[in-house]
Design an enzyme around this catalytic site. Structure first.
Site, short mmCIF file in Angstrom:
data_model
loop_
_atom_site.label_atom_id
_atom_site.label_comp_id
_atom_site.label_asym_id
_atom_site.label_seq_id
_atom_site.Cartn_x
_atom_site.Cartn_y
_atom_site.Cartn_z
N GLY A 69 0.84 -1.19 0.00
CA GLY A 69 0.00 0.00 0.00
C GLY A 69 0.87 1.23 0.00
O GLY A 69 2.01 1.18 0.49
N CYS A 83 5.31 -0.11 7.46
CA CYS A 83 5.04 1.08 6.64
C CYS A 83 6.30 1.43 5.86
O CYS A 83 7.39 1.40 6.43
CB CYS A 83 4.64 2.23 7.55
SG CYS A 83 4.27 3.77 6.68
N HIS A 106 -4.98 1.83 7.04
CA HIS A 106 -3.61 2.32 7.27
C HIS A 106 -3.30 3.46 6.28
O HIS A 106 -2.79 4.52 6.68
CB HIS A 106 -2.63 1.15 7.10
CG HIS A 106 -1.19 1.51 7.15
ND1 HIS A 106 -0.32 0.99 8.08
CD2 HIS A 106 -0.43 2.33 6.37
CE1 HIS A 106 0.90 1.49 7.88
NE2 HIS A 106 0.86 2.30 6.83
N GLU A 107 -3.62 3.26 5.00
CA GLU A 107 -3.32 4.28 3.98
C GLU A 107 -4.21 5.50 4.15
O GLU A 107 -3.78 6.63 3.92
CB GLU A 107 -3.46 3.70 2.57
CG GLU A 107 -2.59 2.48 2.27
CD GLU A 107 -1.13 2.63 2.63
OE1 GLU A 107 -0.62 3.77 2.63
OE2 GLU A 107 -0.49 1.61 2.93
N HIS A 117 -2.77 7.84 6.54
CA HIS A 117 -1.73 8.70 5.95
C HIS A 117 -2.36 9.98 5.36
O HIS A 117 -1.76 11.04 5.42
CB HIS A 117 -1.00 7.97 4.82
CG HIS A 117 0.10 7.06 5.28
ND1 HIS A 117 1.20 7.52 5.98
CD2 HIS A 117 0.29 5.73 5.11
CE1 HIS A 117 2.02 6.49 6.22
NE2 HIS A 117 1.49 5.39 5.71
NI NI Z 1 2.25 3.48 5.78
#
Ligand code: NI
Length: 189
Positions: A61, A109, A151-152, A155
């Site tokens: 990702g 990550c 998770h993305e 960001h």
């Molecule tokens: Ni990440």
């Protein structure tokens, strides 16, 4: 009617990623992102380069802020070993609902290399977004894709997975070992 535009990116490692990754401690990872008004060829070119950067870096990702771009774009491919499965491209994603089940799993990550820690997240989500052709989509995801998308999406809001780690001791140890500062963690909640 617009015809479907295929983003053809070979799932392979390039000698050099087209976009430069930014790492924890860099303020670009903490800055807000803007919604994309129109999905045009320049956005598709960026998506293509994000995918190439993700595959070259062995990621599953990648979100635009990780390559220093403050736009609401993320790419995901949990099936990177299978050349025939198209990757997911989510533009302006919004979570419509969360499932009740909470799962714990290890995350990593590309912006925090070699750090892997347990994170709790809802096991299922429903997300609305635009695809790489600008078409609105609403889909349910569970397990790994649901985790990677959450998770993305973090960001896109300037949140890193370490902000959600409960085990402070393990986190401090893992970050210090890789030369990251615990002071760059911004706990959520
Ligand atoms: Ni990440």
């Amino acid at each position: 009617m617009a015809t479907a535009t295929k983003i053809l990116v070979e799932k392979k490692k390039l000698d050099k990623a087209p976009l430069e990754l930014h790492y924890m401690g860099d303020r670009v990872l903490r800055q807000p992102t803007k919604r994309i008004a129109r999905v045009d060829n320049s956005i598709r070119q960026l998506v293509k380069e994000m995918l190439q950067t993700m595959y070259t870096s062995d990621g599953i990702g990648l979100a635009a802020p990780q390559v220093g771009i403050h736009k609401q774009i993320l790419v995901v491919d949990v099936d990177w070993e299978n050349a025939a499965t198209p990757p997911l491209v989510l533009i302006n994603p919004v979570i419509k609902s969360f499932g009740k089940e909470i799962a714990v799993a290890q995350e990593g990550c590309l912006s925090i290399p070699n750090v892997f820690l347990d994170v709790k997240r809802p096991e299922e989500i429903e997300v609305s977004y635009k695809d790489e052709n600008g078409r609105p989509q609403t889909r349910r995801f569970n397990d790994l894709p649901a985790r990677v998308i959450q998770h993305e999406m973090d960001h896109l809001n300037g949140v890193l997975f370490v902000d959600r780690v409960d085990n402070q001791l393990a986190m401090t140890e893992a970050l210090s070992k890789e030369g990251f500062s615990v002071r760059d963690v911004k706990p959520v909640r």
